[in-house]
Design a protein around this motif. Sequence first.
Motif, PDB file in Angstrom:
ATOM      1  N   MET A   1       0.853  -1.172   0.000  1.00 16.80           N
ATOM      2  CA  MET A   1       0.000   0.000   0.000  1.00 16.80           C
ATOM      3  C   MET A   1       0.901   1.239   0.000  1.00 16.80           C
ATOM      4  O   MET A   1       1.770   1.367   0.852  1.00 16.80           O
ATOM      5  N   PRO A   2       0.709   2.137  -0.946  1.00 16.94           N
ATOM      6  CA  PRO A   2       1.580   3.328  -1.024  1.00 16.94           C
ATOM      7  C   PRO A   2       1.279   4.334   0.099  1.00 16.94           C
ATOM      8  O   PRO A   2       0.133   4.719   0.310  1.00 16.94           O
ATOM      9  N   GLU A   3       2.316   4.705   0.798  1.00 16.94           N
ATOM     10  CA  GLU A   3       2.145   5.699   1.865  1.00 16.94           C
ATOM     11  C   GLU A   3       2.277   7.102   1.306  1.00 16.94           C
ATOM     12  O   GLU A   3       2.824   7.304   0.223  1.00 16.94           O
ATOM     13  N   VAL A   4       1.768   8.060   2.057  1.00 18.19           N
ATOM     14  CA  VAL A   4       1.842   9.475   1.675  1.00 18.19           C
ATOM     15  C   VAL A   4       2.362  10.252   2.874  1.00 18.19           C
ATOM     16  O   VAL A   4       1.919  10.066   3.999  1.00 18.19           O
ATOM     17  N   ILE A   5       3.312  11.111   2.612  1.00 19.85           N
ATOM     18  CA  ILE A   5       3.797  12.050   3.620  1.00 19.85           C
ATOM     19  C   ILE A   5       3.189  13.400   3.269  1.00 19.85           C
ATOM     20  O   ILE A   5       3.305  13.864   2.134  1.00 19.85           O
ATOM     21  N   PHE A   6       2.498  14.007   4.239  1.00 24.28           N
ATOM     22  CA  PHE A   6       1.960  15.338   3.985  1.00 24.28           C
ATOM     23  C   PHE A   6       2.575  16.316   4.976  1.00 24.28           C
ATOM     24  O   PHE A   6       2.704  16.040   6.160  1.00 24.28           O
ATOM     25  N   HIS A   7       3.027  17.421   4.419  1.00 26.61           N
ATOM     26  CA  HIS A   7       3.665  18.471   5.218  1.00 26.61           C
ATOM     27  C   HIS A   7       2.657  19.585   5.445  1.00 26.61           C
ATOM     28  O   HIS A   7       1.992  20.017   4.500  1.00 26.61           O
ATOM     29  N   ILE A   8       2.586  20.018   6.697  1.00 27.65           N
ATOM     30  CA  ILE A   8       1.642  21.082   7.043  1.00 27.65           C
ATOM     31  C   ILE A   8       2.360  22.185   7.818  1.00 27.65           C
ATOM     32  O   ILE A   8       3.438  21.970   8.379  1.00 27.65           O
ATOM     33  N   ARG A   9       1.751  23.347   7.816  1.00 29.65           N
ATOM     34  CA  ARG A   9       2.214  24.471   8.642  1.00 29.65           C
ATOM     35  C   ARG A   9       1.076  24.834   9.582  1.00 29.65           C
ATOM     36  O   ARG A   9      -0.016  25.216   9.141  1.00 29.65           O
ATOM     37  N   TRP A  10       1.353  24.688  10.876  1.00 23.97           N
ATOM     38  CA  TRP A  10       0.374  25.036  11.903  1.00 23.97           C
ATOM     39  C   TRP A  10       0.221  26.546  11.999  1.00 23.97           C
ATOM     40  O   TRP A  10       1.094  27.289  11.532  1.00 23.97           O
ATOM     41  N   PRO A  11      -0.842  27.023  12.611  1.00 29.58           N
ATOM     42  CA  PRO A  11      -1.057  28.472  12.735  1.00 29.58           C
ATOM     43  C   PRO A  11       0.091  29.219  13.432  1.00 29.58           C
ATOM     44  O   PRO A  11       0.319  30.386  13.152  1.00 29.58           O
ATOM     45  N   ASP A  12       0.842  28.531  14.292  1.00 32.96           N
ATOM     46  CA  ASP A  12       1.960  29.183  14.982  1.00 32.96           C
ATOM     47  C   ASP A  12       3.241  29.203  14.151  1.00 32.96           C
ATOM     48  O   ASP A  12       4.282  29.647  14.607  1.00 32.96           O
ATOM     49  N   GLY A  13       3.173  28.695  12.900  1.00 32.87           N
ATOM     50  CA  GLY A  13       4.325  28.702  12.002  1.00 32.87           C
ATOM     51  C   GLY A  13       5.143  27.419  12.020  1.00 32.87           C
ATOM     52  O   GLY A  13       5.998  27.211  11.163  1.00 32.87           O
ATOM     53  N   HIS A  14       4.874  26.544  12.981  1.00 26.23           N
ATOM     54  CA  HIS A  14       5.589  25.272  13.070  1.00 26.23           C
ATOM     55  C   HIS A  14       5.196  24.388  11.892  1.00 26.23           C
ATOM     56  O   HIS A  14       4.015  24.228  11.597  1.00 26.23           O
ATOM     57  N   GLU A  15       6.194  23.816  11.215  1.00 28.05           N
ATOM     58  CA  GLU A  15       5.924  22.897  10.114  1.00 28.05           C
ATOM     59  C   GLU A  15       6.104  21.467  10.603  1.00 28.05           C
ATOM     60  O   GLU A  15       6.970  21.191  11.433  1.00 28.05           O
ATOM     61  N   GLU A  16       5.266  20.589  10.100  1.00 28.87           N
ATOM     62  CA  GLU A  16       5.284  19.206  10.550  1.00 28.87           C
ATOM     63  C   GLU A  16       5.130  18.246   9.384  1.00 28.87           C
ATOM     64  O   GLU A  16       4.393  18.506   8.435  1.00 28.87           O
ATOM     65  N   ARG A  17       5.827  17.151   9.477  1.00 28.83           N
ATOM     66  CA  ARG A  17       5.752  16.045   8.513  1.00 28.83           C
ATOM     67  C   ARG A  17       4.784  15.023   9.087  1.00 28.83           C
ATOM     68  O   ARG A  17       4.969  14.532  10.196  1.00 28.83           O
ATOM     69  N   CYS A  18       3.739  14.700   8.334  1.00 25.19           N
ATOM     70  CA  CYS A  18       2.709  13.787   8.800  1.00 25.19           C
ATOM     71  C   CYS A  18       2.643  12.569   7.882  1.00 25.19           C
ATOM     72  O   CYS A  18       3.009  12.637   6.713  1.00 25.19           O
ATOM     73  N   TYR A  19       2.111  11.476   8.412  1.00 23.96           N
ATOM     74  CA  TYR A  19       2.090  10.192   7.715  1.00 23.96           C
ATOM     75  C   TYR A  19       0.670   9.694   7.473  1.00 23.96           C
ATOM     76  O   TYR A  19      -0.186   9.771   8.356  1.00 23.96           O
ATOM     77  N   SER A  20       0.455   9.161   6.276  1.00 22.77           N
ATOM     78  CA  SER A  20      -0.766   8.432   5.956  1.00 22.77           C
ATOM     79  C   SER A  20      -0.345   7.128   5.273  1.00 22.77           C
ATOM     80  O   SER A  20       0.506   7.152   4.373  1.00 22.77           O
ATOM     81  N   PRO A  21      -0.933   6.012   5.657  1.00 21.10           N
ATOM     82  CA  PRO A  21      -0.562   4.737   5.029  1.00 21.10           C
ATOM     83  C   PRO A  21      -1.197   4.519   3.654  1.00 21.10           C
ATOM     84  O   PRO A  21      -0.961   3.491   3.026  1.00 21.10           O
ATOM     85  N   SER A  22      -1.970   5.481   3.184  1.00 19.23           N
ATOM     86  CA  SER A  22      -2.692   5.301   1.924  1.00 19.23           C
ATOM     87  C   SER A  22      -2.849   6.628   1.188  1.00 19.23           C
ATOM     88  O   SER A  22      -2.921   7.695   1.801  1.00 19.23           O
TER      89      SER A  22
END
Length: 93
Positions: free
Chosen positions: A1-22
């Motif tokens: 199953m192909p995973e997806v990494i999604f990068h987000i920027r929170w309202p405080d400016g912090h950026e985060e790398r997030c994981y989805s298995p699909s």
Amino acid sequence: MPEVIFHIRWPDGHEERCYSPSTVIHQHLVAGHSYPLAEFVARARAGLNAASDRVAATHGHPCSRAMGQLARIEAIAARMTTQDATVFCLSLT
């Protein structure tokens, strides 16, 4: 199953790398879009639950990593003091 990494920027400016298995997360989040905090959490919840359900259908058990990611997103969002703030989805790869 192909995973997806999604990068987000929170309202405080912090950026985060997030994981989805699909790749189903692509149906819930779009790179380059901002979402009001509550909407982002709802979209992430729907997408990560759907992704975990796909893992369960294939492997017979939900994806604990997706559920952990969702728990982290919900915990960070709960600490945000401005509920009308926005989360920016930087990318999905």
